[in-house]
Design a protein around this motif. Structure first.
Motif, PDB file in Angstrom:
ATOM      1  N   ILE A 113      52.929  40.752  18.257  1.00  0.00           N
ATOM      2  CA  ILE A 113      52.640  41.054  19.732  1.00  0.00           C
ATOM      3  C   ILE A 113      53.849  41.715  19.634  1.00  0.00           C
ATOM      4  CG2 ILE A 113      53.292  38.862  21.572  1.00  0.00           C
ATOM      5  CD1 ILE A 113      51.788  37.439  20.004  1.00  0.00           C
ATOM      6  N   SER A 114      54.217  42.607  20.080  1.00  0.00           N
ATOM      7  CA  SER A 114      55.389  43.382  20.897  1.00  0.00           C
ATOM      8  C   SER A 114      55.841  42.460  21.908  1.00  0.00           C
ATOM      9  CB  SER A 114      54.756  45.272  20.652  1.00  0.00           C
ATOM     10  OG  SER A 114      56.359  45.719  20.170  1.00  0.00           O
ATOM     11  N   HIS A 115      57.698  42.951  21.689  1.00  0.00           N
ATOM     12  CA  HIS A 115      57.859  41.961  23.509  1.00  0.00           C
ATOM     13  C   HIS A 115      59.143  42.242  23.099  1.00  0.00           C
ATOM     14  CE1 HIS A 115      58.481  39.336  20.151  1.00  0.00           C
ATOM     15  NE2 HIS A 115      58.904  39.180  20.557  1.00  0.00           N
ATOM     16  N   ALA A 116      60.003  41.629  24.510  1.00  0.00           N
ATOM     17  CA  ALA A 116      61.443  42.193  24.750  1.00  0.00           C
ATOM     18  C   ALA A 116      62.094  40.676  23.876  1.00  0.00           C
ATOM     19  CB  ALA A 116      61.420  42.432  26.059  1.00  0.00           C
ATOM     20  N   SER A 117      62.929  40.799  23.752  1.00  0.00           N
ATOM     21  CA  SER A 117      63.736  39.442  22.777  1.00  0.00           C
ATOM     22  C   SER A 117      63.889  38.886  23.769  1.00  0.00           C
ATOM     23  CB  SER A 117      64.791  39.936  22.255  1.00  0.00           C
ATOM     24  OG  SER A 117      66.049  40.426  23.061  1.00  0.00           O
ATOM     25  N   GLU A 118      64.390  39.051  24.972  1.00  0.00           N
ATOM     26  CA  GLU A 118      64.367  38.026  26.283  1.00  0.00           C
ATOM     27  C   GLU A 118      63.449  36.816  26.657  1.00  0.00           C
ATOM     28  OE1 GLU A 118      67.354  41.664  26.667  1.00  0.00           O
ATOM     29  OE2 GLU A 118      65.046  41.040  26.432  1.00  0.00           O
ATOM     30  N   ASP A 119      62.423  37.528  26.438  1.00  0.00           N
ATOM     31  CA  ASP A 119      60.692  36.737  26.937  1.00  0.00           C
ATOM     32  C   ASP A 119      60.201  35.676  25.386  1.00  0.00           C
ATOM     33  OD1 ASP A 119      60.650  37.933  29.053  1.00  0.00           O
ATOM     34  OD2 ASP A 119      59.688  39.827  27.670  1.00  0.00           O
ATOM     35  N   LYS A 120      61.081  35.850  24.542  1.00  0.00           N
ATOM     36  CA  LYS A 120      60.193  35.438  23.244  1.00  0.00           C
ATOM     37  C   LYS A 120      60.466  34.013  23.904  1.00  0.00           C
ATOM     38  CE  LYS A 120      61.441  35.600  19.413  1.00  0.00           C
ATOM     39  NZ  LYS A 120      60.354  35.992  17.882  1.00  0.00           N
ATOM     40  N   GLU A 121      61.023  32.376  24.312  1.00  0.00           N
ATOM     41  CA  GLU A 121      61.336  31.490  24.105  1.00  0.00           C
ATOM     42  C   GLU A 121      60.028  30.733  25.156  1.00  0.00           C
ATOM     43  OE1 GLU A 121      62.521  29.258  22.016  1.00  0.00           O
ATOM     44  OE2 GLU A 121      63.473  31.074  21.267  1.00  0.00           O
ATOM     45  N   ASP A 122      60.667  31.446  26.552  1.00  0.00           N
ATOM     46  CA  ASP A 122      60.135  31.262  27.862  1.00  0.00           C
ATOM     47  C   ASP A 122      58.160  31.196  27.189  1.00  0.00           C
ATOM     48  OD1 ASP A 122      60.203  33.778  28.171  1.00  0.00           O
ATOM     49  OD2 ASP A 122      60.434  33.710  30.807  1.00  0.00           O
ATOM     50  N   PHE A 123      58.184  32.597  27.201  1.00  0.00           N
ATOM     51  CA  PHE A 123      56.544  32.713  26.980  1.00  0.00           C
ATOM     52  C   PHE A 123      55.802  33.529  25.542  1.00  0.00           C
ATOM     53  CE2 PHE A 123      53.213  36.141  27.842  1.00  0.00           C
ATOM     54  CZ  PHE A 123      52.784  35.727  28.215  1.00  0.00           C
ATOM     55  N   VAL A 124      56.879  34.272  24.740  1.00  0.00           N
ATOM     56  CA  VAL A 124      56.285  34.865  23.635  1.00  0.00           C
ATOM     57  C   VAL A 124      55.492  33.365  22.717  1.00  0.00           C
ATOM     58  CG1 VAL A 124      55.873  36.101  21.526  1.00  0.00           C
ATOM     59  CG2 VAL A 124      57.013  37.028  23.892  1.00  0.00           C
ATOM     60  N   ARG A 127      54.021  50.321  13.599  1.00  0.00           N
ATOM     61  CA  ARG A 127      54.186  49.902  12.741  1.00  0.00           C
ATOM     62  C   ARG A 127      52.917  48.420  12.802  1.00  0.00           C
ATOM     63  NH1 ARG A 127      59.219  48.784  13.732  1.00  0.00           N
ATOM     64  NH2 ARG A 127      59.430  46.777  14.088  1.00  0.00           N
ATOM     65  N   GLY A 128      52.764  48.201  13.933  1.00  0.00           N
ATOM     66  CA  GLY A 128      51.843  47.127  14.148  1.00  0.00           C
ATOM     67  C   GLY A 128      50.707  46.845  13.505  1.00  0.00           C
ATOM     68  N   LEU A 129      49.777  48.025  14.286  1.00  0.00           N
ATOM     69  CA  LEU A 129      48.815  48.426  14.482  1.00  0.00           C
ATOM     70  C   LEU A 129      48.218  49.175  13.075  1.00  0.00           C
ATOM     71  CD1 LEU A 129      48.164  50.647  17.175  1.00  0.00           C
ATOM     72  CD2 LEU A 129      47.361  48.318  16.505  1.00  0.00           C
ATOM     73  N   ALA A 130      49.454  49.156  12.228  1.00  0.00           N
ATOM     74  CA  ALA A 130      49.560  49.606  10.681  1.00  0.00           C
ATOM     75  C   ALA A 130      49.079  48.044   9.673  1.00  0.00           C
ATOM     76  CB  ALA A 130      50.580  49.953  10.066  1.00  0.00           C
ATOM     77  N   GLN A 131      49.374  46.793  10.397  1.00  0.00           N
ATOM     78  CA  GLN A 131      49.653  45.459   9.573  1.00  0.00           C
ATOM     79  C   GLN A 131      48.511  44.445  10.529  1.00  0.00           C
ATOM     80  OE1 GLN A 131      51.510  44.956   7.102  1.00  0.00           O
ATOM     81  NE2 GLN A 131      53.265  45.929   6.875  1.00  0.00           N
ATOM     82  N   SER A 132      47.870  44.901  11.515  1.00  0.00           N
ATOM     83  CA  SER A 132      47.376  44.462  12.284  1.00  0.00           C
ATOM     84  C   SER A 132      45.611  44.682  12.719  1.00  0.00           C
ATOM     85  CB  SER A 132      47.617  44.202  13.669  1.00  0.00           C
ATOM     86  OG  SER A 132      49.331  43.008  13.164  1.00  0.00           O
ATOM     87  N   ARG A 133      44.893  43.934  13.229  1.00  0.00           N
ATOM     88  CA  ARG A 133      43.426  44.600  14.169  1.00  0.00           C
ATOM     89  C   ARG A 133      43.650  45.174  15.772  1.00  0.00           C
ATOM     90  NH1 ARG A 133      40.211  40.382  14.959  1.00  0.00           N
ATOM     91  NH2 ARG A 133      38.651  41.221  15.105  1.00  0.00           N
ATOM     92  N   PHE A 134      44.932  44.493  16.115  1.00  0.00           N
ATOM     93  CA  PHE A 134      44.642  43.726  17.542  1.00  0.00           C
ATOM     94  C   PHE A 134      46.501  44.128  17.792  1.00  0.00           C
ATOM     95  CE2 PHE A 134      40.779  42.914  17.383  1.00  0.00           C
ATOM     96  CZ  PHE A 134      39.917  43.779  18.558  1.00  0.00           C
ATOM     97  N   GLY A 135      46.795  44.743  19.257  1.00  0.00           N
ATOM     98  CA  GLY A 135      48.662  44.783  19.478  1.00  0.00           C
ATOM     99  C   GLY A 135      48.125  44.394  20.970  1.00  0.00           C
ATOM    100  N   VAL A 136      49.014  42.816  20.885  1.00  0.00           N
ATOM    101  CA  VAL A 136      49.564  42.570  22.248  1.00  0.00           C
ATOM    102  C   VAL A 136      50.630  43.048  22.795  1.00  0.00           C
ATOM    103  CG1 VAL A 136      50.153  41.195  23.666  1.00  0.00           C
ATOM    104  CG2 VAL A 136      48.100  41.021  22.362  1.00  0.00           C
ATOM    105  N   VAL A 137      50.703  43.848  24.090  1.00  0.00           N
ATOM    106  CA  VAL A 137      52.045  43.747  24.244  1.00  0.00           C
ATOM    107  C   VAL A 137      53.305  43.377  25.396  1.00  0.00           C
ATOM    108  CG1 VAL A 137      53.803  46.534  25.323  1.00  0.00           C
ATOM    109  CG2 VAL A 137      52.123  46.113  23.187  1.00  0.00           C
ATOM    110  N   VAL A 138      53.615  41.931  25.824  1.00  0.00           N
ATOM    111  CA  VAL A 138      54.147  42.120  26.645  1.00  0.00           C
ATOM    112  C   VAL A 138      55.138  42.784  27.133  1.00  0.00           C
ATOM    113  CG1 VAL A 138      55.404  39.535  27.074  1.00  0.00           C
ATOM    114  CG2 VAL A 138      53.921  39.922  25.569  1.00  0.00           C
ATOM    115  N   LEU A 139      54.604  42.947  28.517  1.00  0.00           N
ATOM    116  CA  LEU A 139      55.166  43.897  29.827  1.00  0.00           C
ATOM    117  C   LEU A 139      55.710  43.388  30.765  1.00  0.00           C
ATOM    118  CD1 LEU A 139      52.401  46.267  30.596  1.00  0.00           C
ATOM    119  CD2 LEU A 139      54.518  46.322  28.498  1.00  0.00           C
ATOM    120  N   SER A 140      57.491  43.227  30.739  1.00  0.00           N
ATOM    121  CA  SER A 140      58.012  42.470  31.683  1.00  0.00           C
ATOM    122  C   SER A 140      59.322  42.899  31.747  1.00  0.00           C
ATOM    123  CB  SER A 140      58.464  41.085  30.924  1.00  0.00           C
ATOM    124  OG  SER A 140      59.568  41.438  30.172  1.00  0.00           O
ATOM    125  N   PRO A 141      60.115  42.126  33.342  1.00  0.00           N
ATOM    126  CA  PRO A 141      61.521  43.010  33.274  1.00  0.00           C
ATOM    127  C   PRO A 141      62.141  43.660  32.588  1.00  0.00           C
ATOM    128  CG  PRO A 141      60.805  41.410  34.865  1.00  0.00           C
ATOM    129  CD  PRO A 141      59.649  41.039  33.828  1.00  0.00           C
TER     130      PRO A 141
END
Length: 500
Positions: free
Chosen positions: A7-18, A51-65
């Motif tokens: 899961i690739s994400h912005a640090s601001e989204d970790k607590e409330d969603f990721v 880097r994520g795809l080299a270690q994983s089958r799939f990638g999720v990218v959380v698009l947010s403000p």
């Protein structure tokens, strides 16, 4: 690969969603990587995704403000759309607090990619992701979930471990031939037709490898004290469940469990095996079927009521055949009165009169009973006799132990063939049927040495070697062989040499 999804994400989204999203995906038995893929100012999105795809089958990218505030270049944003392999989607965007116009403003190609939104609720986001990350009826996903439910944590399904199970262990365990691993059971589906059935068979093969490794490492055989067999059944995931579906195989591997009072929860299954017409309780004799085609296996492994729901393939192959016609061996010559046995050899220890089998048959089955897939032959005839004469066999009921010792004398060919083909003082004297030579100190010493070697192989103390060697003579084992004469023993030696 180490993970199912990153899961690739912005640090601001970790607590409330990721973090909640990752926790729910983990509850679905997915391996999730997200802590190290927090996107911060100055990071490269493309490098993070690669880097994520080299270690994983799939990638999720959380698009947010917060994600878009990182000022990614169009080249990097559009690159998310290009992260495909042979047309298969490997990167899945998730919209969190953004709308389609927001995404269009930053990356028009990205707005056309399917993406669940957090507005639908995190549960719906998880379900949408699972339809991509965990497709229905994927055989490796089925196999992994089957293992996880039984307390086994396997690696991610793209790990080489799975391919080793499929390509090497699976075929070997389905048709082991002469290299039979210990404690083998039939696969749940003999001829799997669906991804689910294939997945369950793959999981079974993985479990079977564990069971075989455990039993081989701890030497769990027909000689093992029952409490250690109970411990094995309690410790190994799925073993009791599978053994309960195939009580005939369990009786083959662990005849001690068939003794009244030692069943460890299998008493009803073993009682059902006492039916004289149940082919699962009989050993395969030399004149019996030896090929391992599905039809041959099904003709022996007629499913009882307990397993018909899970092994429909066996049932369909055997459907229409009466149980009475499936009692393959006619073993009248192996009974005490020349009549038909009262049950199969594999369950004879449970029968009040040992199924009416004579002592020789009881001993031969004790040492080397086998069926169409598996064998009990873990020890030589001589090793089994040494064990019977040692204190290690004290857990066995005295009546049964006496019958097996008597049978070991009657079936002199088994242990004698293990000696007469070799040039040792005891083997030479036995081959010549020379009673006087057999009583010399040199020969007695050699027999004691052979007993000590057998005890060593059995992981027992050699302190009893002298007493066991003396009892071997006094019980009449040597006399029984010598009475056959030098000619018969020489033929045994020739036959044994040819087999080697």
């Amino acid at each position: 690969m180490l993970y199912d999804v990153f899961i690739s994400h912005a640090s601001e989204d970790k607590e409330d969603f990721v973090r909640p999203l990752a926790a729910m995906l983990i509850e679905q038995h997915l391996d999730v990587w997200y802590d190290e893929l927090v996107l911060r100012p100055g990071d490269s999105l493309r490098e993070s995704i690669d880097r994520g795809l080299a270690q994983s089958r799939f990638g999720v990218v959380v698009l947010s403000p917060a994600f878009f505030s990182k000022n990614w270049t169009n080249w990097e944003l559009n690159g998310l759309v290009a992260r495909q392999t042979a047309g298969e989607q490997v990167v899945v965007p998730v919209w969190h607090g953004v709308t389609k116009p927001d995404v269009l403003a930053f990356s028009p190609p990205l707005a056309d990619v399917f993406a669940p939104t957090s507005e639908q609720g995190i549960e719906e986001v998880v379900q949408s992701l699972l339809r991509i990350l965990k497709p229905i009826e994927s055989q490796l996903i089925v196999a992994r979930d089957y293992l996880v439910k039984r307390g086994v944590t396997p690696p991610v399904v793209t790990d080489q471990w799975w391919f080793d199970i499929i390509e090497q262990e699976g075929p070997r365990l389905r048709a082991p031939g002469q290299n039979v691993p210990t404690w083998i059971f039939p696969p749940p589906f003999l001829t799997p037709q669906t991804p689910r059935e294939r997945g369950i068979n793959i999981a079974w093969a993985a479990l079977q490898v564990r069971w075989s490794q455990h039993t081989e490492a701890d030497r769990i055989t027909q000689l093992t004290a029952p409490e250690y067999v109970h411990k094995l059944l309690d410790q190994e995931p799925g073993l009791s469940e599978h053994a309960g579906s195939y009580p005939g195989f369990l009786a083959l591997h662990a005849p001690q469990l068939t003794l009244p009072g030692l069943e460890h929860g299998f008493s009803s299954a073993f009682d059902a095996l006492l039916d004289v017409n149940d082919a699962n309780a009989y050993r395969v004799r030399p004149e019996g079927p030896s090929d391992q085609t599905p039809e041959a296996i099904a003709s022996v492994l007629y499913p009882g009521p307990r397993i018909r729901a899970t092994v429909g393939n066996f049932e369909s192959m055997a459907r229409g055949r009466s149980k009475a016609k499936q009692v393959i061996p006619h073993a009248e010559r192996s009974t005490t009165n020349g009549r038909a046995p009262l049950c199969g050899e594999l369950i004879a220890w449970r029968h009040p009169s040992f199924g009416n089998y004579n002592s020789a048959e009881l001993f031969v089955s004790f040492v080397g009973a086998r069926n169409i897939l598996a064998s009990r032959m873990c020890h030589s005839y001589f090793q089994c006799i040494v064990w019977l004469l040692s204190s290690a066999s004290n857990w066995m009921p005295k009546k049964l132990r006496r019958r097996l010792i008597q049978g070991s004398k009657m079936y002199w060919y088994g242990w004698a063939s293990e000696f007469v083909a070799f040039r040792t003082p005891f083997g030479d004297a036995l081959r010549q049927a020379d009673q006087r030579q057999l009583e010399t100190r040199k020969v007695l010493y050699d027999l004691k040495r052979q007993v000590a070697a057998a005890l060593h192989e059995l992981h027992q103390s050699p302190r009893e070697a002298k007493l066991i060697a003396e009892e071997f003579f006094e019980n009449g084992h040597v006399d029984a062989a010598v009475k056959q004469g030098a000619g018969a023993l020489t033929m045994v030696a020739v036959s044994s040499s040819l087999r080697r």
